[in-house]
Scaffold this motif. Structure first.
Motif, PDB file in Angstrom:
ATOM      1  N   ALA A 290       0.831  -1.208   0.000  1.00 30.64           N
ATOM      2  CA  ALA A 290       0.000   0.000   0.000  1.00 30.64           C
ATOM      3  C   ALA A 290       0.861   1.252   0.000  1.00 30.64           C
ATOM      4  O   ALA A 290       0.564   2.229  -0.698  1.00 30.64           O
ATOM      5  N   ASN A 291       1.913   1.226   0.795  1.00 33.31           N
ATOM      6  CA  ASN A 291       2.817   2.378   0.837  1.00 33.31           C
ATOM      7  C   ASN A 291       3.494   2.589  -0.505  1.00 33.31           C
ATOM      8  O   ASN A 291       3.608   3.720  -0.991  1.00 33.31           O
ATOM      9  N   GLY A 294       1.076   4.119  -3.028  1.00 38.78           N
ATOM     10  CA  GLY A 294       0.915   5.558  -2.836  1.00 38.78           C
ATOM     11  C   GLY A 294       2.063   6.332  -3.446  1.00 38.78           C
ATOM     12  O   GLY A 294       1.869   7.378  -4.090  1.00 38.78           O
ATOM     13  N   GLN A 295       3.281   5.815  -3.270  1.00 40.27           N
ATOM     14  CA  GLN A 295       4.446   6.475  -3.869  1.00 40.27           C
ATOM     15  C   GLN A 295       4.401   6.396  -5.387  1.00 40.27           C
ATOM     16  O   GLN A 295       4.791   7.334  -6.081  1.00 40.27           O
ATOM     17  N   LEU A 297       1.723   6.324  -7.272  1.00 43.67           N
ATOM     18  CA  LEU A 297       0.734   7.287  -7.753  1.00 43.67           C
ATOM     19  C   LEU A 297       1.303   8.702  -7.730  1.00 43.67           C
ATOM     20  O   LEU A 297       1.105   9.492  -8.669  1.00 43.67           O
ATOM     21  N   ALA A 298       2.039   9.021  -6.660  1.00 45.78           N
ATOM     22  CA  ALA A 298       2.669  10.347  -6.574  1.00 45.78           C
ATOM     23  C   ALA A 298       3.727  10.516  -7.665  1.00 45.78           C
ATOM     24  O   ALA A 298       3.893  11.601  -8.224  1.00 45.78           O
ATOM     25  N   GLY A 479       8.312   3.971  -5.706  1.00 45.11           N
ATOM     26  CA  GLY A 479       7.296   2.983  -5.355  1.00 45.11           C
ATOM     27  C   GLY A 479       7.714   1.557  -5.641  1.00 45.11           C
ATOM     28  O   GLY A 479       6.883   0.653  -5.606  1.00 45.11           O
ATOM     29  N   GLY A 482       8.532  -0.137  -0.379  1.00 40.18           N
ATOM     30  CA  GLY A 482       7.666   0.575   0.564  1.00 40.18           C
ATOM     31  C   GLY A 482       8.185   0.341   1.967  1.00 40.18           C
ATOM     32  O   GLY A 482       8.379  -0.809   2.380  1.00 40.18           O
ATOM     33  N   LEU A 507      -3.968   0.560  -6.659  1.00 43.83           N
ATOM     34  CA  LEU A 507      -4.174   1.980  -6.944  1.00 43.83           C
ATOM     35  C   LEU A 507      -5.654   2.326  -6.830  1.00 43.83           C
ATOM     36  O   LEU A 507      -6.519   1.535  -7.226  1.00 43.83           O
ATOM     37  N   GLY A 526      -9.350  11.891  -4.745  1.00 40.23           N
ATOM     38  CA  GLY A 526      -8.526  10.843  -5.324  1.00 40.23           C
ATOM     39  C   GLY A 526      -8.000  11.304  -6.664  1.00 40.23           C
ATOM     40  O   GLY A 526      -8.195  12.461  -7.070  1.00 40.23           O
ATOM     41  N   GLY A 546      -1.262  15.158  -2.380  1.00 43.97           N
ATOM     42  CA  GLY A 546      -1.296  14.082  -1.407  1.00 43.97           C
ATOM     43  C   GLY A 546      -2.380  13.106  -1.795  1.00 43.97           C
ATOM     44  O   GLY A 546      -2.737  12.947  -2.967  1.00 43.97           O
ATOM     45  N   GLY A 547      -2.925  12.429  -0.774  1.00 37.38           N
ATOM     46  CA  GLY A 547      -4.029  11.530  -1.049  1.00 37.38           C
ATOM     47  C   GLY A 547      -5.206  12.279  -1.639  1.00 37.38           C
ATOM     48  O   GLY A 547      -5.947  11.765  -2.472  1.00 37.38           O
TER      49      GLY A 547
END
Length: 810
Positions: A290-291, A294-295, A297-298, A479, A482, A507, A526, A546-547
């Protein structure tokens, strides 16, 4: 063919040792040292010669692990040749001594020795181990280059320039009988210093301070400075040859003495086993994935924002290539990050083929056509493109801002950022992470220690350590990992599988709505669908990421949307359609107010002019001191002429708080939606290889067959040549006249026998071949070429000579 007389005997050279290998052994050598294949050696002798060249040996030594390198270093300071038992003692110490406690060196020595033999750095049987001469020269201690072992020259080397009288004085001081020549005297001293019993007795007589002097030199460096009048302990050691002069004011500890004091060890600490890399922390695999998602997606958002910021007015390419420091800082400001991070994203986008220089007269960086195709891919596939480019790229953004050997600053996208070791280090780091339990992250210091053990050569090890630190950082922000642990998509990437199917479920699904708030902001809960994201990027400014991304509406952003061709009604409808909350009154008022003033002033090209139906507003502009730089003057009650260009005039009026609109020659409002600039189609940047590529099985098999065939031709036993012929030395091309050549190949064709020929091809390359002629006509001979293992045709005028094979070779 090998000489039958040497069958079963110890090889007398590296070439003989290689010739005795089977095909798998030769293939293993060529796989471990692929530089030996460029070009393919003509025979085993050429292969052995090439394997002993300095450049090839240095490359091979650079790729040894620490214990294999320590084994080679021990051979370099050992006797020549060196028995296995002596080598074992140099690495594990004399049996029964404190320093000789085994730490696994005895058990690991066969593996290290097998590695050195496979790579043709060591040859000979266990009783006569020999390090190739070039490696010995590189690793043995010398006056200009100390050995990694800390040992100095031998007694024989240190006394090479010493007077015979002085040598005899040393012999007498240690109680040995006088000799008739210096050579026998040095031999007697060497025998004394290598005899533990007599050395123990000699050192028992030494003053206590002398032992302290020896203790400071024993582990290296073996050199020490002395005054013209040395202290009594130093004088006692010097008189007995335990310290020998290296220069007028320098003494050295002979290698034999140091080895006795060390208990026979060549190294202070041998490291036969690779440091283990255990899990330092453990996380739930789901949390790691999950971590990492998130990276990821960023990362996609960052790359898209970066490349889009360069599609209208990208930064200029420096004359020497690369990005200026000012433009790097501007990119960092755009991405709201620091300059090293901005350099990483720029280099990653370049490696993925998303941006490049446009090669125009005013050369600038811009997105490539591949960027448009990349945007159309699903998020997981877009990430796969970035991750694959990162894993294989030789570009190293961590070097940006440093200086090269000439003192020039290395710039982002510059030509000097390639480091061929980068892909191998990245794969090795990910491989070590993959060996841990899922969710386990190592201690970075332990990870670096492992890499240093695997490639310990100074320079190589330092570069790999820096690349490893950058890899850990880059993998986390991209990513691939993580919380320091390898994520499932990263594992698939390492194994050569498509990581997209593993990443896609992690994602969040793109959303088609925002939440409008009364403070002129919108919250995207999102990632937004692309049409919504593109319009919102024009209509509002990104305030935070961010998120959930926060957008802020400003007069300038609304005017930008109006300039792009949208109307107030369009914008109101768009927001109402895509907001889960009602459009707040303040936002509605803002849009209407800016739209009401938008286009009230019209700017055209005179050089430029301002047109407005409200002459009072024009009077207000003329009276404003801030308009002085625009060079305005009234042409008519509703028209002002300006000396500034239309673009500058628009910017000036907007800075004064007005909302002018550009108009065409026909008086229509111009939509200021600049076309996105793209470079011509570009191929992906080619990574800089780390030496020749590792050959595949097919190439290895063909190379081994060619070497064997060439060796057969070079070592084939021939009949004694006729008196008119030139016998030449073994291995040289035969020399015969044209008539003799023709007669011999014709006879061989009639009898079906094989002959040995020298041949020079059209490129001037000379070779030796064993052929069985079948037809001779028209100035050509056709026959089966044993060297190439195929039927070939040779021009008679290119055959330098021919010789019949001996009866037992036919």
């Amino acid at each position: 063919m090998p000489d039958p007389s040497t069958a079963g005997s110890a090889p007398r050279s590296l070439a003989e040792a290689l010739r005795a290998r089977d095909d798998d052994g030769l293939g293993a050598l060529l796989r471990a040292r692929p530089d030996l294949l460029s070009p393919v050696p003509g025979d085993v002798t050429q292969l052995a010669t090439r394997a002993g060249t300095r450049a090839s040996v240095v490359r091979a030594l650079d790729r040894l692990d620490r214990f294999a390198l320590q084994t080679a270093e021990a051979l370099a300071v050992g006797p020549e040749p060196c028995p296995y038992a002596v080598l074992e003692s140099l690495l594990s110490g004399d049996t029964g001594t404190t320093s000789g406690a085994d730490n696994g060196a005895r058990a690991e020595l066969p593996r290290a020795l097998a590695t050195l033999r496979e790579q043709a750095l060591v040859w000979g049987d266990d009783e006569r181990l020999r390090l190739v001469r070039t490696a010995r020269e590189l690793l043995a201690p010398s006056a200009s280059r100390p050995s990694p072992t800390g040992l100095g020259p031998t007694v024989a080397e240190a006394t090479a320039g010493m007077s015979p009288t002085r040598i005899q004085e040393i012999v007498a001081a240690v109680g040995l009988p006088a000799t008739h020549d210096p050579v026998s005297a040095v031999t007697a001293l060497t025998a004394l210093f290598t005899d533990p019993v007599r050395m123990s007795a000699l050192l028992d007589e030494a003053p206590a301070e002398a032992h302290q002097v020896l203790g400071r030199l024993v582990w290296g460096p073996p050199y020490g400075e002395v005054t013209p009048h040395p202290t009594p302990p130093v004088r006692w050691l010097r008189d007995r040859g335990l310290l020998l002069p290296a220069s007028a004011r320098t003494v050295l500890l002979p290698r034999e003495v140091a080895l006795y004091l060390r208990g026979g060890l060549a190294h202070r600490a041998t490291e036969p086993l690779a440091p283990a890399v255990p899990a330092h922390r453990e996380h739930r695999p789901q949390l790691v994935d999950a971590n990492a998602a998130g990276q990821a997606l960023a990362a996609l958002s960052t790359v898209e924002e970066l490349v889009k910021s360069w599609e209208h007015a990208g930064p200029a390419v420096l004359r020497a290539g690369g990005l200026s420091v000012r433009d790097l800082k501007r990119a960092a400001s755009t991405l709201d990050t620091d300059e090293p991070s901005a350099a990483f994203w720029i280099e990653l986008s370049y490696a993925a083929g998303l941006l490049a220089s446009d090669s125009e007269a005013d050369e600038r960086y811009a997105p490539t056509p591949a960027f448009d195709g990349w945007l159309e891919l699903p998020p997981a596939e877009r990430w796969s493109v970035l991750a694959a480019a990162w894993l294989t790229a030789t570009r190293t953004p961590g070097l940006v801002g440093e200086q090269d050997a000439k003192g020039r600053t290395l710039s982002a996208l510059g030509a000097e950022l390639d480091r061929s070791a980068a892909p191998e280090v990245r794969r090795r780091i990910l491989g070590l992470l993959a060996d841990l339990p899922e969710g386990g992250s190592p201690d970075p210091a332990v990870l670096l220690a492992r890499l240093a053990w695997e490639r310990p050569v100074r320079g190589t090890s330092e570069l790999r350590a820096r690349l490893a630190r950058w890899t850990l950082t880059e993998a986390e922000v991209l990513g691939v990992t993580g919380r320091g642990a390898l994520a499932a998509p990263g594992r698939a990437l390492l194994e050569g599988r498509d990581p997209a199917p593993l990443l896609a479920p992690l994602l969040p699904e793109p959303v088609d709505h925002v939440l409008l708030q009364a403070d002129l902001t919108a919250v995207a809960p999102g990632p937004l669908r692309r049409p919504l994201a593109e319009v919102l990027a024009v209509l509002a400014e990104i305030e935070s990421k961010g998120g959930a991304t926060v957008y802020r509406f400003t007069p300038g952003s609304v005017r930008r949307a109006l300039d792009a061709g949208h109307t107030a009604v369009d914008l109101q409808s768009f927001l109402a359609e895509h907001s889960r909350t009602p459009v707040p009154q303040p936002l509605s008022y803002l849009i209407d107010d800016v739209a009401r003033r938008h286009g009230h002033l019209r700017v055209g090209a005179a050089s430029s002019y301002v047109r407005c139906d409200d002459d009072g507003m024009l009077n207000e502009i003329l009276a404003d001191k801030r308009s002085a730089g625009l060079g305005l003057r009234r042409l008519a009650p509703t028209v002002l002429a300006a000396q500034a260009e239309p673009t500058a005039l628009l910017d000036g009026l907007r800075a004064m708080g007005y909302a002018p609109a550009a108009e065409s020659r026909t008086g229509d409002v111009l939509v200021s939606r600049a076309d996105a600039h793209r470079t011509p189609a570009r191929a992906l940047p080619v990574p800089v290889p780390d030496g020749p590529p590792v050959p595949d099985r097919t190439l290895l098999g063909a190379a081994v067959r060619a070497i064997r065939a060439g060796d057969l031709a070079a070592t084939a036993v021939r009949k004694e040549p006729a008196a008119s012929g030139s016998p030449g030395a073994p291995g040289e091309l035969p020399r015969t006249s044209a008539a003799e050549t023709l007669a011999t190949v014709q006879a061989a064709a009639l009898t079906g026998s094989a002959v040995w020929i020298g041949y020079v091809n059209a490129d001037g390359a000379a070779s030796q071949r064993v052929i069985a002629p079948v037809r001779v006509e028209g100035g050509f001979v056709t026959g089966y070429d044993h060297t190439a293992d195929e039927v070939r045709t040779f021009a008679l005028h290119r055959i330098t000579g021919v010789a019949e094979l001996a009866e037992d070779q036919v």
